[in-house]
Scaffold this motif. Sequence first.
Motif, mmCIF file in Angstrom:
data_model
loop_
_atom_site.group_PDB
_atom_site.id
_atom_site.type_symbol
_atom_site.label_atom_id
_atom_site.label_comp_id
_atom_site.label_asym_id
_atom_site.label_seq_id
_atom_site.Cartn_x
_atom_site.Cartn_y
_atom_site.Cartn_z
ATOM 1 N N ARG A 53 0.855 -1.179 0.000
ATOM 2 C CA ARG A 53 0.000 0.000 0.000
ATOM 3 C C ARG A 53 0.894 1.233 0.000
ATOM 4 N N LEU A 54 0.414 2.306 -0.612
ATOM 5 C CA LEU A 54 1.220 3.496 -0.828
ATOM 6 C C LEU A 54 0.545 4.706 -0.187
ATOM 7 N N GLY A 55 1.358 5.614 0.365
ATOM 8 C CA GLY A 55 0.771 6.821 0.941
ATOM 9 C C GLY A 55 1.757 7.971 0.956
ATOM 10 N N THR A 56 1.243 9.191 0.885
ATOM 11 C CA THR A 56 2.072 10.382 1.040
ATOM 12 C C THR A 56 1.843 10.954 2.433
ATOM 13 N N ALA A 57 2.948 11.262 3.105
ATOM 14 C CA ALA A 57 2.830 11.818 4.461
ATOM 15 C C ALA A 57 3.971 12.816 4.691
ATOM 16 N N ILE A 58 3.887 14.020 4.168
ATOM 17 C CA ILE A 58 2.689 14.470 3.463
ATOM 18 C C ILE A 58 3.104 15.221 2.195
ATOM 19 N N THR A 59 2.057 15.546 1.381
ATOM 20 C CA THR A 59 2.225 16.468 0.273
ATOM 21 C C THR A 59 1.724 17.838 0.718
ATOM 22 N N PRO A 60 2.559 18.888 0.637
ATOM 23 C CA PRO A 60 2.113 20.210 1.095
ATOM 24 C C PRO A 60 0.988 20.777 0.232
ATOM 25 N N VAL A 61 0.111 21.525 0.848
ATOM 26 C CA VAL A 61 -1.033 22.093 0.125
ATOM 27 C C VAL A 61 -0.694 23.417 -0.562
ATOM 28 N N PHE A 62 0.473 23.966 -0.289
ATOM 29 C CA PHE A 62 0.848 25.248 -0.877
ATOM 30 C C PHE A 62 1.713 25.114 -2.127
ATOM 31 N N THR A 63 2.515 24.059 -2.233
ATOM 32 C CA THR A 63 3.581 24.036 -3.229
ATOM 33 C C THR A 63 3.146 23.536 -4.600
ATOM 34 N N ARG A 64 1.947 23.017 -4.721
ATOM 35 C CA ARG A 64 1.341 22.698 -6.015
ATOM 36 C C ARG A 64 -0.007 23.403 -6.091
ATOM 37 N N GLY A 65 -0.398 23.789 -7.307
ATOM 38 C CA GLY A 65 -1.751 24.278 -7.475
ATOM 39 C C GLY A 65 -2.742 23.168 -7.203
ATOM 40 N N PRO A 66 -3.969 23.500 -6.829
ATOM 41 C CA PRO A 66 -4.956 22.455 -6.525
ATOM 42 C C PRO A 66 -5.149 21.460 -7.661
ATOM 43 N N GLY A 67 -5.225 21.955 -8.909
ATOM 44 C CA GLY A 67 -5.437 21.058 -10.036
ATOM 45 C C GLY A 67 -4.278 20.101 -10.241
ATOM 46 N N LEU A 68 -3.051 20.603 -10.129
ATOM 47 C CA LEU A 68 -1.875 19.739 -10.304
ATOM 48 C C LEU A 68 -1.808 18.694 -9.208
ATOM 49 N N LEU A 69 -2.125 19.086 -7.988
ATOM 50 C CA LEU A 69 -2.126 18.113 -6.893
ATOM 51 C C LEU A 69 -3.159 17.021 -7.153
ATOM 52 N N ALA A 70 -4.329 17.405 -7.639
ATOM 53 C CA ALA A 70 -5.351 16.405 -7.965
ATOM 54 C C ALA A 70 -4.888 15.485 -9.089
ATOM 55 N N MET A 71 -4.221 16.029 -10.102
ATOM 56 C CA MET A 71 -3.736 15.198 -11.206
ATOM 57 C C MET A 71 -2.680 14.202 -10.736
ATOM 58 N N SER A 72 -1.746 14.657 -9.903
ATOM 59 C CA SER A 72 -0.709 13.754 -9.401
ATOM 60 C C SER A 72 -1.321 12.621 -8.585
ATOM 61 N N ALA A 73 -2.272 12.970 -7.730
ATOM 62 C CA ALA A 73 -2.926 11.951 -6.911
ATOM 63 C C ALA A 73 -3.740 10.994 -7.768
ATOM 64 N N ALA A 74 -4.437 11.530 -8.762
ATOM 65 C CA ALA A 74 -5.262 10.681 -9.620
ATOM 66 C C ALA A 74 -4.401 9.714 -10.428
ATOM 67 N N ALA A 75 -3.238 10.177 -10.901
ATOM 68 C CA ALA A 75 -2.365 9.309 -11.677
ATOM 69 C C ALA A 75 -1.863 8.146 -10.831
ATOM 70 N N LEU A 76 -1.477 8.427 -9.596
ATOM 71 C CA LEU A 76 -0.989 7.350 -8.744
ATOM 72 C C LEU A 76 -2.122 6.411 -8.342
ATOM 73 N N ALA A 77 -3.308 6.965 -8.116
ATOM 74 C CA ALA A 77 -4.456 6.119 -7.805
ATOM 75 C C ALA A 77 -4.820 5.230 -8.989
ATOM 76 N N GLU A 78 -4.619 5.727 -10.204
ATOM 77 C CA GLU A 78 -4.868 4.912 -11.392
ATOM 78 C C GLU A 78 -3.816 3.819 -11.540
#
Length: 326
Positions: A53-78
């Motif tokens: 199982r994989l997890g980020t602890a943590i990814t900062p909420v400031f250093t990526r735009g919201p959309g890019l953070l969602a794309m990175s998370a979605a790619a890994l979830a895929e």
Amino acid sequence: MTVPLSGIPLADHAAVYAALDQAGFTDVWSSEVAGADAFTPLALAAAWQPRLRLGTAITPVFTRGPGLLAMSAAALAEAAPGRFALGIGASSPVLVRDWNAVRFDEPFRRTRDVLRFLRAALRGETVDEVYDTFTVRRFTLERPPAVPPPVLLAALRPGMLRLAAAEADGVILNWLAADDVPRALAELGDRRPGFEVVARIFVCPTEDAAHARALGRRLITGYLTVPAYAAFHRWLGREATLGPMWAAWAAGDRRGAAAAVPDEVVDALVLHGSPEQCVAQVRRYAEAGVDVPVMALLHTPELAAGGAAALATLIARLGVADADRS
């Protein structure tokens, strides 16, 4: 286990992930400070070890735009459907402002807003929203994950802990002793089914107590003098024990600050001893209510002298028998 391991190139981590899996580790969790980014080590693990199982602890909420953070998370979830968890948090002014040239304003509200955005975006919804700290106009993931990942929130004190309980799928704790866990969990109140408590735990598996304590003091003075962590440990009741360290640090006396940290605080926050003794200490976190205790492996003299063979042996000794894997 926290990955990547220090001193081992990412290209050589296939053997590390295989050893962790064989030793009975269930999860690998990344962090994001100034080494590897949070997602690349996990992408490699997704390809190399399909059980972990994989997890980020943590990814900062400031250093990526919201959309890019969602794309990175979605790619890994895929790439790893059903076995990825996204941990987010405010991080710190040093990482956000000083190293990434981003303003560190209103960390609580920014974290709350990113959490709300991600939960909607990762479900494949079109987000067109004015949040308190940013605005998103008609963002839709082109590749929403079939299994949206749970979103966990890093939290220290009551406000963020209560936000995690109210709106996230879990909480990530850091820099606390096993005896501190009940104080943090009390702020969560009644937890929903499936809500996870993750804790990063620093482990220095050596019987050279002088080495472990010297390393622990350097880490403690580097981290617990940061205002958010200092406030956290004051809330936990360590004003008397860590007050001299904070005073020396504020006066510019770095060496004096490290010397002021009592052994009892080092031993509670940076576990050391034989690998088996470290495992027993980690189990105390689980007994206190942590669902996913995540070891963060620190450098030891034995690893320096023994190289890859010593690391392989250490991983096996820190793990559990496969029959005990849950």
